[in-house]
Design an enzyme around this catalytic site. Structure first.
Site, PDB file in Angstrom:
ATOM      1  CE  LYS A 177      -2.844  -4.790  -2.922  1.00 52.78           C
ATOM      2  NZ  LYS A 177      -3.174  -4.665  -1.478  1.00 52.78           N
ATOM      3  CB  VAL A 213      -1.242  -9.587  -3.913  1.00 50.21           C
ATOM      4  CG1 VAL A 213      -2.407  -9.609  -4.905  1.00 50.21           C
ATOM      5  CG2 VAL A 213      -1.318 -10.804  -2.994  1.00 50.21           C
ATOM      6  N   GLY A 214       0.266  -7.211  -5.308  1.00 46.84           N
ATOM      7  CA  GLY A 214       0.245  -6.116  -6.276  1.00 46.84           C
ATOM      8  C   GLY A 214       1.349  -6.243  -7.314  1.00 46.84           C
ATOM      9  CD  GLU A 252      -7.485   8.970  -7.406  1.00 47.04           C
ATOM     10  OE1 GLU A 252      -6.693   9.877  -7.045  1.00 47.04           O
ATOM     11  OE2 GLU A 252      -8.194   8.334  -6.624  1.00 47.04           O
ATOM     12  CB  CYS A 286      -6.262  11.644  -3.272  1.00 51.33           C
ATOM     13  SG  CYS A 286      -7.709  10.982  -4.108  1.00 51.33           S
ATOM     14  CD  GLU A 386      -2.021  12.933  -0.913  1.00 47.58           C
ATOM     15  OE1 GLU A 386      -3.204  13.042  -1.302  1.00 47.58           O
ATOM     16  OE2 GLU A 386      -1.244  12.082  -1.359  1.00 47.58           O
TER      17      GLU A 386
END
Length: 484
Positions: A177, A213-214, A252, A286, A386
């Site tokens: 996905k 979906v995830g 990750e 990241c 972040e």
């Protein structure tokens, strides 16, 4: 691929059981070119039923693929590499269009990374010891099973290839996905795998959202492992959903990486290099060195160098070969970055350059002014959160112990950077940093290095043999050699 849209009719299809098929899902979504704020393609999103269909195809294909020999998997990866190289220019065009990467960088860095991971896995697979003898045991490395792979928009090919390649090499079957924000490169990648002729069901791909979906992949008892690259929030959500089936979760996630400039470093060179590295990919990495730590007595000097360096960064149209930075990926990201820039100003950090709004002369597109804040302290939001944009914060330290304390003072631990004129000194400091990657003096990145983080930066490692191992189970067969 022709015109402004590098994607064929497959944009409204999913790839399942070795075929392009029409999904059950009917919701459609525009893919926005961040340089123009206009649609460049339109995709159809799959739903939970489509996800289950892909999972069942992967489950049916698993027994045969997991028992395939090294030569079969190696030949498949070599075919993928050959086709990928032939279509790299198209891949760069797709990446530039969907997420705003300057076209030159999209080829030399973004599309190249996908090729590099595929080639590295070919090298690793040739010699990987799937079996080894230990006393009277046979230790066997076997595929973990059916894998759900969830990938992001900021490094689309890097993250797709560094998951798909080891999963295939390990003997796993796959449901991919990709990010629905930047799906064009994944559609092209799927065309490449289709041409490579993998057995039906080994690789499946569908577009869709994380909540649809995830989540279906994370919940499914037929999925043995989920590997996600994304925000810490998304990674935690996947882990919670996966807990009931006790599946492996590989994450990750985010980062807020420190860049310690030690007193024995060349300050001019180190600060300039740090600014450029932070702003690379429009700050959408990241592992970007977003927190620069400098000796307190040299703060003003560092701010001057940072200001002068930032002034040389050219922002603009990704198709212009002279520019350094394109836009950020979406209106949502643009607004979030603007909010955090304003937050830094409100918190009392010194605005060295940049600030809110678009760069001068750019009236449309999600372009962000390269921004540097000085005199930032660890209690400020911009030192902890972040930003994921071209925003650098510069912080002062009193001594080496203080620098290490500041460096480790976030919930993240993905990467860290050290600049020093004394290699042994840098090596010593590196031992104290809680991060999965520590880079000394701008060492070049390599796909051979394990990639992953400590703390809220995730679990597991990607790339090379380290990524391959994470897609495997270990079986011990006792008495294999002498049992009667």
């Amino acid at each position: 691929m022709t015109g402004d849209n590098p994607i064929s009719a497959h944009a409204h299809q999913m790839y399942c059981n070795g075929q392009w098929v029409t999904p059950d899902g009917r919701e459609q979504m525009d893919v926005i070119n961040p340089a123009t704020e206009q649609p460049c393609a339109r995709i159809t999103l799959g739903n939970a039923r489509d996800t289950e269909r892909a999972i069942k195809a992967a489950r049916a294909a698993f027994p045969a693929w997991s028992m395939s020999d090294r030569a079969t998997r190696l030949a498949a990866l070599e075919r993928i590499v050959e086709i990928y190289k032939r279509r790299m220019k198209e891949m760069a065009q797709a990446i530039s269009l969907e997420m705003g990467s300057p076209l030159t960088r999209a080829y030399d860095s973004q599309a190249w990374a996908g090729m590099a991971h595929l080639e590295e896995m070919v090298t690793v697979l040739r010699d990987f010891p799937f079996e080894e003898r230990r006393d009277d045991m046979l230790i066997v490395h076997e595929a973990v099973g059916v894998t759900g792979l969830i990938t992001p928009w900021n490094w689309p090919m890097n993250q797709i290839a560094c998951k798909v390649a080891p999963a295939l090499a390990a003997g796993c079957t796959i449901i991919l996905k990709p990010s629905e924000v930047a799906p064009l490169s994944a559609l092209l990648f799927t065309e490449i795998l289709d041409e490579a002729g993998l057995p039906p069901g080994v690789y499946n791909m569908l577009n869709g959202t994380g909540p649809e979906v995830g989540e279906a992949m994370a919940r499914s008892p037929l999925v043995d492992m989920v590997s996600i690259t994304g925000s810490t929030r998304a990674g935690a959500a996947v882990a919670r959903l996966a807990a009931d089936t006790v599946k492996r979760v590989h994450q990750e996630l985010g980062g807020k990486s420190p860049n310690i400039i030690l007193p024995d470093a060349d300050l001019e060179q180190a600060v300039a290099q740090g600014v450029r590295k932070c702003f690379s990919n429009s700050g959408q990495s990241c592992d970007a060195p977003t927190r620069m730590l400098v000796p307190a007595a040299r703060m003003e000097e560092a701010l001057d160098i940072a200001r002068r360096t930032a002034a040389t960064i050219r922002v603009g149209d990704p198709t212009d070969p002279e520019i350094d930075l394109g836009p950020v990926v979406s209106h949502l990201q643009f607004d979030r970055i603007q909010t955090l820039i304003q937050k830094g100003m409100d918190e009392g950090a010194t605005l060295v350059c940049g600030g809110p709004g678009r760069p001068e002369g750019l009236t449309r597109g999600y372009y962000v002014r390269p921004t540097v804040f000085g005199n930032v302290t660890s209690d400020m939001v911009i030192a902890q959160e972040e930003v994921f944009g071209p925003v650098l914060v510069i912080m002062a330290y009193d001594n080496e112990e203080h620098a290490i304390q500041i460096a480790n003072d976030t919930p993240y631990g993905l990467a860290a950077y050290i600049q020093s004129g004394d290699l042994s000194h840098a090596r010593h400091v590196a031992r104290f940093l809680r991060a999965g990657n520590v880079n000394i003096n701008g060492a070049p990145w390599t796909v051979a290095a394990p990639f992953g983080g400590y703390g809220q930066s995730g679990n597991g490692r990607e790339c090379s043999v380290y990524g391959l191992r994470d897609f495997m189970e270990i079986k011990a067969i006792l008495g294999y050699w002498t049992a009667s």
